[in-house]
Design a protein around this motif. Structure first.
Motif, PDB file in Angstrom:
ATOM      1  N   PHE A 183     -47.263 -42.356 -58.173  1.00  0.00           N
ATOM      2  CA  PHE A 183     -47.039 -41.578 -57.287  1.00  0.00           C
ATOM      3  C   PHE A 183     -46.804 -40.036 -57.624  1.00  0.00           C
ATOM      4  CE2 PHE A 183     -45.400 -45.756 -55.793  1.00  0.00           C
ATOM      5  CZ  PHE A 183     -45.997 -45.821 -54.537  1.00  0.00           C
ATOM      6  N   SER A 184     -47.390 -39.294 -57.105  1.00  0.00           N
ATOM      7  CA  SER A 184     -47.442 -38.093 -57.598  1.00  0.00           C
ATOM      8  C   SER A 184     -46.625 -37.088 -56.564  1.00  0.00           C
ATOM      9  CB  SER A 184     -49.057 -37.533 -57.651  1.00  0.00           C
ATOM     10  OG  SER A 184     -49.749 -38.308 -58.273  1.00  0.00           O
ATOM     11  N   ILE A 185     -45.894 -36.093 -57.148  1.00  0.00           N
ATOM     12  CA  ILE A 185     -45.156 -34.987 -56.608  1.00  0.00           C
ATOM     13  C   ILE A 185     -45.767 -33.558 -57.260  1.00  0.00           C
ATOM     14  CG2 ILE A 185     -43.424 -36.761 -56.233  1.00  0.00           C
ATOM     15  CD1 ILE A 185     -41.775 -35.108 -58.391  1.00  0.00           C
ATOM     16  N   GLY A 186     -45.379 -32.799 -56.339  1.00  0.00           N
ATOM     17  CA  GLY A 186     -45.613 -31.168 -56.918  1.00  0.00           C
ATOM     18  C   GLY A 186     -44.770 -30.881 -58.007  1.00  0.00           C
ATOM     19  N   ILE A 197     -35.428 -41.577 -54.487  1.00  0.00           N
ATOM     20  CA  ILE A 197     -35.968 -42.291 -53.320  1.00  0.00           C
ATOM     21  C   ILE A 197     -36.797 -43.490 -53.783  1.00  0.00           C
ATOM     22  CG2 ILE A 197     -37.921 -41.924 -51.674  1.00  0.00           C
ATOM     23  CD1 ILE A 197     -36.917 -38.899 -51.527  1.00  0.00           C
ATOM     24  N   ILE A 198     -37.636 -43.385 -54.922  1.00  0.00           N
ATOM     25  CA  ILE A 198     -38.373 -44.426 -55.232  1.00  0.00           C
ATOM     26  C   ILE A 198     -37.398 -45.704 -55.616  1.00  0.00           C
ATOM     27  CG2 ILE A 198     -40.133 -45.515 -56.984  1.00  0.00           C
ATOM     28  CD1 ILE A 198     -41.010 -42.575 -57.045  1.00  0.00           C
ATOM     29  N   ILE A 250     -42.844 -45.433 -49.477  1.00  0.00           N
ATOM     30  CA  ILE A 250     -42.448 -44.368 -50.277  1.00  0.00           C
ATOM     31  C   ILE A 250     -43.150 -43.054 -49.852  1.00  0.00           C
ATOM     32  CG2 ILE A 250     -43.139 -43.446 -52.798  1.00  0.00           C
ATOM     33  CD1 ILE A 250     -42.510 -45.912 -53.800  1.00  0.00           C
ATOM     34  N   LYS A 251     -44.446 -43.151 -49.258  1.00  0.00           N
ATOM     35  CA  LYS A 251     -45.072 -42.143 -48.605  1.00  0.00           C
ATOM     36  C   LYS A 251     -44.104 -41.619 -47.676  1.00  0.00           C
ATOM     37  CE  LYS A 251     -48.167 -39.003 -47.415  1.00  0.00           C
ATOM     38  NZ  LYS A 251     -47.698 -38.592 -46.039  1.00  0.00           N
ATOM     39  N   ASN A 257     -38.184 -36.371 -46.780  1.00  0.00           N
ATOM     40  CA  ASN A 257     -37.388 -35.670 -47.620  1.00  0.00           C
ATOM     41  C   ASN A 257     -38.159 -34.401 -48.198  1.00  0.00           C
ATOM     42  OD1 ASN A 257     -34.767 -37.252 -48.409  1.00  0.00           O
ATOM     43  ND2 ASN A 257     -36.506 -38.809 -47.978  1.00  0.00           N
ATOM     44  N   GLY A 258     -39.068 -33.911 -47.669  1.00  0.00           N
ATOM     45  CA  GLY A 258     -39.781 -32.754 -48.030  1.00  0.00           C
ATOM     46  C   GLY A 258     -40.447 -32.633 -49.330  1.00  0.00           C
ATOM     47  N   ILE A 259     -40.699 -33.908 -49.918  1.00  0.00           N
ATOM     48  CA  ILE A 259     -41.622 -33.995 -51.267  1.00  0.00           C
ATOM     49  C   ILE A 259     -43.033 -34.355 -51.026  1.00  0.00           C
ATOM     50  CG2 ILE A 259     -41.805 -35.329 -53.274  1.00  0.00           C
ATOM     51  CD1 ILE A 259     -38.739 -36.079 -53.113  1.00  0.00           C
TER      52      ILE A 259
END
Length: 275
Positions: A183-186, A197-198, A250-251, A257-259
């Motif tokens: 899972f990728s985040i900025g 969260i995960i 998760i998506k 949550n604005g991620i």
């Protein structure tokens, strides 16, 4: 008018007809009784092997092979009773077997490979495997080929030699499997919040096994994203359901949550010549 001499007829009968009639009768008795005995022995052998852990297809194959070999001995014994030179018969059968073997070399390879698959049993009916470049559920293991059906319900028949000579991945062999997810985040997103969260979603999923522990780790600092490696353990039959469920949950949680999940950069190349 032609007259038959009774003495000559009796002599002919005693020297030829009577002995050959007895030989033919004995040969027929050998053949029919031997055939029954061969079937009986094969059937008893099948019952004995059926009580073992051998695959049903292998048991049936051994039965047929034993029955065929016994029939060959019965036929040779019947011919020997008739005075036929059985050595020449055996030689002819051997030559014919060699010629057939050379003509059916590919089929014999499949036969041998099928026999090895039935002996070593790398998979059984109902297993989900990947073999010879095809993934699907095993439907039938034959002597010459194996039949499986794919996820989109296509039936695929693969020669046994192609399966036995390649890598076999059996996804159903073990009771548990690990799901490998990324899972990728900025880079600007909250790393700890994303991890929490995960972890919360993993904890709320009852189909995830408590042991071994689920891995949640920052596995890669990529060019445009921070990548989480998530690796929970589940029962083999729950693999795809849990993977799809986690991906969706998760998506949605990231969105709530604005991620952000970064898009790969898009490079626009202009073909206009400079002024």
């Amino acid at each position: 008018m032609f007259e038959i001499d009774k003495a000559e007829l009796i002599t002919f009968y005693s020297k030829f007809i009577a002995p050959w009639s007895i030989k033919i009768l004995i040969a027929l008795l050998i053949f029919f009784i031997g055939q029954l005995v061969a079937k009986f022995i094969a059937r008893i052998l099948g019952k004995v092997l059926g009580r073992t852990k051998l695959d049903r297809i292998l048991v049936e194959f051994i039965q047929s092979l034993v029955n065929a070999l016994l029939l060959v001995f019965v036929i040779v014994a019947a011919l020997d009773q008739l005075g036929v030179n059985t050595n020449s018969v055996i030689a002819v059968l051997g030559a014919a077997g060699l010629a057939i073997g050379l003509a059916l070399q590919g089929s014999l390879q499949n036969f041998a490979a099928g026999f090895m698959l039935l002996i070593f049993r790398p998979f059984k009916g109902g297993d989900f495997v990947e073999a010879a470049g095809t993934a699907g559920v095993i439907e039938k293991i034959g002597i010459f080929s194996t039949t499986l059906h794919t996820g989109d319900n296509k039936e695929v028949i693969i020669p046994n030699s192609a399966i036995y000579s390649s890598n076999i991945v059996n996804y159903s062999k073990r009771p548990t499997r690990r799901i490998d997810m990324v899972f990728s985040i900025g880079y600007e997103d909250d790393l700890r919040a994303a991890r929490d969260i995960i972890a919360a979603i993993i904890k709320d999923e009852p189909r995830i096994l408590p042991e071994p522990d689920t891995l949640i780790a920052v596995g890669e600092l990529a060019t445009n994203s921070v990548n989480f490696f998530v690796r929970p353990w589940v029962k083999t039959e729950d693999y795809w359901d849990v993977k799809f469920a986690l991906t969706e949950k998760i998506k949605l949680a990231f969105d709530a949550n604005g991620i952000t999940i970064p898009f790969p950069p898009i490079h626009i190349h202009s073909s206009k010549a400079p002024a």
